[in-house]
Scaffold this motif. Structure first.
Motif, PDB file in Angstrom:
ATOM      1  N   GLY A 234       2.512   9.237  -6.377  1.00 26.58           N
ATOM      2  CA  GLY A 234       2.665  10.583  -5.898  1.00 26.58           C
ATOM      3  C   GLY A 234       1.660  10.807  -4.668  1.00 26.58           C
ATOM      4  N   ALA A 235       1.221   9.907  -3.860  1.00 29.30           N
ATOM      5  CA  ALA A 235       0.569  10.045  -2.577  1.00 29.30           C
ATOM      6  C   ALA A 235       0.938   9.926  -1.499  1.00 29.30           C
ATOM      7  N   ALA A 236       2.422   9.884  -1.423  1.00 31.13           N
ATOM      8  CA  ALA A 236       3.179   9.742  -0.081  1.00 31.13           C
ATOM      9  C   ALA A 236       4.652  10.069  -0.504  1.00 31.13           C
ATOM     10  N   ALA A 237       5.420  10.293   0.671  1.00 31.93           N
ATOM     11  CA  ALA A 237       6.712  10.853   0.465  1.00 31.93           C
ATOM     12  C   ALA A 237       7.325   9.315   0.675  1.00 31.93           C
ATOM     13  N   SER A 238       8.633   9.195   0.189  1.00 32.40           N
ATOM     14  CA  SER A 238       9.444   8.060   0.384  1.00 32.40           C
ATOM     15  C   SER A 238       9.743   7.635   1.914  1.00 32.40           C
ATOM     16  N   ASP A 239       9.746   8.799   2.681  1.00 34.57           N
ATOM     17  CA  ASP A 239       9.977   8.735   4.148  1.00 34.57           C
ATOM     18  C   ASP A 239       8.798   8.162   4.596  1.00 34.57           C
TER      19      ASP A 239
ATOM     20  N   VAL B 196       1.062  -1.225   0.030  1.00 32.43           N
ATOM     21  CA  VAL B 196       0.134   0.083  -0.081  1.00 32.43           C
ATOM     22  C   VAL B 196       1.070   1.202  -0.149  1.00 32.43           C
ATOM     23  N   TRP B 197       1.798   1.519   0.862  1.00 29.44           N
ATOM     24  CA  TRP B 197       2.701   2.557   0.873  1.00 29.44           C
ATOM     25  C   TRP B 197       3.543   2.883  -0.071  1.00 29.44           C
ATOM     26  N   SER B 198       4.125   1.819  -0.821  1.00 26.90           N
ATOM     27  CA  SER B 198       5.011   1.646  -1.892  1.00 26.90           C
ATOM     28  C   SER B 198       4.196   2.356  -3.140  1.00 26.90           C
ATOM     29  N   SER B 199       3.016   1.963  -3.227  1.00 25.04           N
ATOM     30  CA  SER B 199       2.132   2.183  -4.351  1.00 25.04           C
ATOM     31  C   SER B 199       1.714   3.902  -4.221  1.00 25.04           C
TER      32      SER B 199
ATOM     33  N   ARG C 265      -7.974 -10.085   3.137  1.00 26.13           N
ATOM     34  CA  ARG C 265      -6.920  -9.339   3.550  1.00 26.13           C
ATOM     35  C   ARG C 265      -6.219  -8.760   2.288  1.00 26.13           C
ATOM     36  N   ALA C 266      -6.132  -9.737   1.218  1.00 24.81           N
ATOM     37  CA  ALA C 266      -5.386  -9.546  -0.312  1.00 24.81           C
ATOM     38  C   ALA C 266      -6.420  -8.618  -0.902  1.00 24.81           C
ATOM     39  N   ALA C 267      -7.777  -8.970  -0.794  1.00 27.28           N
ATOM     40  CA  ALA C 267      -8.696  -8.341  -1.745  1.00 27.28           C
ATOM     41  C   ALA C 267      -8.572  -6.605  -1.074  1.00 27.28           C
ATOM     42  N   SER C 268      -8.556  -6.354   0.264  1.00 24.56           N
ATOM     43  CA  SER C 268      -8.546  -5.019   0.787  1.00 24.56           C
ATOM     44  C   SER C 268      -7.437  -4.056   0.384  1.00 24.56           C
ATOM     45  N   VAL C 269      -6.093  -5.060   0.437  1.00 24.41           N
ATOM     46  CA  VAL C 269      -4.855  -4.155   0.128  1.00 24.41           C
ATOM     47  C   VAL C 269      -4.675  -4.161  -1.346  1.00 24.41           C
ATOM     48  N   ASN C 270      -5.034  -4.960  -2.159  1.00 27.19           N
ATOM     49  CA  ASN C 270      -4.831  -4.824  -3.829  1.00 27.19           C
ATOM     50  C   ASN C 270      -5.967  -3.849  -4.165  1.00 27.19           C
ATOM     51  N   GLU C 271      -7.089  -3.666  -3.405  1.00 26.04           N
ATOM     52  CA  GLU C 271      -8.198  -2.590  -3.738  1.00 26.04           C
ATOM     53  C   GLU C 271      -7.675  -1.126  -3.541  1.00 26.04           C
ATOM     54  N   ALA C 272      -6.730  -1.112  -2.532  1.00 26.02           N
ATOM     55  CA  ALA C 272      -6.058   0.386  -2.228  1.00 26.02           C
ATOM     56  C   ALA C 272      -5.011   0.455  -3.077  1.00 26.02           C
ATOM     57  N   VAL C 273      -4.257  -0.614  -3.519  1.00 28.27           N
ATOM     58  CA  VAL C 273      -3.332  -0.332  -4.436  1.00 28.27           C
ATOM     59  C   VAL C 273      -3.971   0.164  -5.840  1.00 28.27           C
ATOM     60  N   ARG C 274      -5.105  -0.506  -6.218  1.00 26.73           N
ATOM     61  CA  ARG C 274      -5.879  -0.125  -7.581  1.00 26.73           C
ATOM     62  C   ARG C 274      -6.257   1.202  -7.473  1.00 26.73           C
ATOM     63  N   VAL C 275      -6.448   1.822  -6.309  1.00 26.59           N
ATOM     64  CA  VAL C 275      -7.137   2.978  -6.134  1.00 26.59           C
ATOM     65  C   VAL C 275      -5.988   4.011  -6.309  1.00 26.59           C
ATOM     66  N   PHE C 276      -4.768   3.882  -5.648  1.00 28.12           N
ATOM     67  CA  PHE C 276      -3.799   4.794  -5.865  1.00 28.12           C
ATOM     68  C   PHE C 276      -3.332   4.745  -7.310  1.00 28.12           C
ATOM     69  N   SER C 277      -3.502   3.744  -8.022  1.00 26.77           N
ATOM     70  CA  SER C 277      -2.942   3.583  -9.327  1.00 26.77           C
ATOM     71  C   SER C 277      -3.822   4.663 -10.274  1.00 26.77           C
ATOM     72  N   GLU C 278      -5.069   4.253  -9.804  1.00 25.65           N
ATOM     73  CA  GLU C 278      -6.009   4.925 -10.867  1.00 25.65           C
ATOM     74  C   GLU C 278      -5.995   6.506 -10.472  1.00 25.65           C
ATOM     75  N   GLN C 279      -5.753   6.752  -9.289  1.00 24.06           N
ATOM     76  CA  GLN C 279      -5.638   8.383  -8.968  1.00 24.06           C
ATOM     77  C   GLN C 279      -4.387   8.895  -9.720  1.00 24.06           C
ATOM     78  N   ALA C 280      -3.390   8.141  -9.829  1.00 27.64           N
ATOM     79  CA  ALA C 280      -2.333   8.819 -10.590  1.00 27.64           C
ATOM     80  C   ALA C 280      -2.824   8.782 -12.043  1.00 27.64           C
ATOM     81  N   ASP C 281      -3.377   7.837 -12.597  1.00 27.88           N
ATOM     82  CA  ASP C 281      -3.818   8.076 -14.198  1.00 27.88           C
ATOM     83  C   ASP C 281      -4.750   9.123 -14.342  1.00 27.88           C
ATOM     84  N   ARG C 282      -5.433   9.325 -13.358  1.00 26.67           N
ATOM     85  CA  ARG C 282      -6.386  10.766 -13.402  1.00 26.67           C
ATOM     86  C   ARG C 282      -5.778  11.886 -13.338  1.00 26.67           C
ATOM     87  N   THR C 283      -4.402  12.205 -12.801  1.00 24.25           N
ATOM     88  CA  THR C 283      -3.900  13.236 -12.544  1.00 24.25           C
ATOM     89  C   THR C 283      -3.421  13.887 -13.858  1.00 24.25           C
ATOM     90  N   PRO C 284      -3.866  15.225 -13.952  1.00 26.54           N
ATOM     91  CA  PRO C 284      -3.414  15.887 -15.344  1.00 26.54           C
ATOM     92  C   PRO C 284      -1.831  16.028 -15.410  1.00 26.54           C
TER      93      PRO C 284
END
Length: 265
Positions: free
Chosen positions: A18-23, A10-13, A246-265
């Motif tokens: 662009g939704a979190a810092a490396s730290d 989740v955090w690496s995604s 557990r896997a479904a919850s985490v992978n859904e969060a990953v999907r949401v972050f990926s899609e948010q990035a795709d919608r960023t202009p």
């Protein structure tokens, strides 16, 4: 909650999109160990990620993040395997064997690599990067299906345990459940993590605590070997449902972050 692989996924995604810092990624891993290091399991992974092979001086998680960025990774996937269920791991080999032993892994879809964390000393977690020859996408499980799966599994497991006469009330069970839930590793999640995914994950942790209690013998009431096997068989669908949720919850969060990035202009 859940596992080091879930936290990293989740955090690496979030960071890669662009939704979190490396730290933030590095800080999140401290819930599982004060120190983390990284090695490669094979020459291919070592070259691709610029990592040392095992038994050499390990790299740092910072170097792993840099390598993920350099490889163009934008999405990862959590896999929680169990004996008889190695879907998403790409068949046999060292990666599958290590992931099964750990009960978790992070897969990098499309580029043929996977990561497995393992505690190797007090407070130290080692992440090993493997080349994966064949990658088959993990079947998508929606959050609704994951919730229904847990509900159905609870119902069927309860019925089976009652039939085996091992589901009677036991004294202090509420206190035991509360204690187990308090002992669950507390992990923070990135801003923007979908609330429903967190709710399903929380429910999975609650059911996992109930499952752990159901697996233990009541004080002074040891089961026969055959009854213990029957109980394990009765609880297996519930254990599988928790893994899938557990896997479904985490992978859904990953999907949401990926899609948010795709919608960023």
């Amino acid at each position: 909650m859940c596992s080091p692989s879930a936290t990293f996924a989740v955090w690496s995604s979030a960071w890669l999109n662009g939704a979190a810092a490396s730290d933030d990624v590095l800080d999140s891993l401290k819930a599982w160990g004060e120190a983390h290091d990284v090695v490669a399991a094979d020459a291919g992974a070592a070259e691709a990620f610029d990592l040392p092979l095992a038994f050499n001086r390990p790299a740092t998680p910072v170097q792993l993040l840099v390598a993920l960025r350099a490889q163009g990774v934008t999405s990862v996937q959590l896999v929680l395997p169990a004996p008889g269920d190695v879907r998403g791991l790409g068949g046999g080999g060292p990666f599958t064997e290590t992931a099964l032993r750990a009960g978790e892994a992070v897969v990098l879809p499309g580029i043929g690599y996977g990561l497995v964390p393992e505690p190797i000393a007090e407070g130290l977690v080692r992440w090993t990067v493997f080349s994966v020859k064949t990658q088959t996408p993990l079947e998508y499980i929606g959050l609704g299906d994951a919730e229904h799966g847990m509900t159905d599994a609870i119902r069927s497991s309860a019925g089976a345990l009652q039939a085996l006469n091992v589901a009677s009330d036991r004294p202090g069970v509420r206190a035991e459940l509360s204690a187990r839930l308090r002992a669950v590793t507390d992990v923070e999640w990135p801003a923007g993590t979908p609330p429903r995914a967190l709710r399903v994950l929380q429910r999975a942790e609650e059911v996992a605590a109930i499952l752990a209690i159901a697996r233990t013998d009541e004080p002074g009431g040891a089961l026969s070997a055959s009854a213990a096997v029957q109980r394990a068989d009765a609880l297996r669908p519930l254990s599988d449902a928790v893994r899938h949720a557990r896997a479904a919850s985490v992978n859904e969060a990953v999907r949401v972050f990926s899609e948010q990035a795709d919608r960023t202009p």
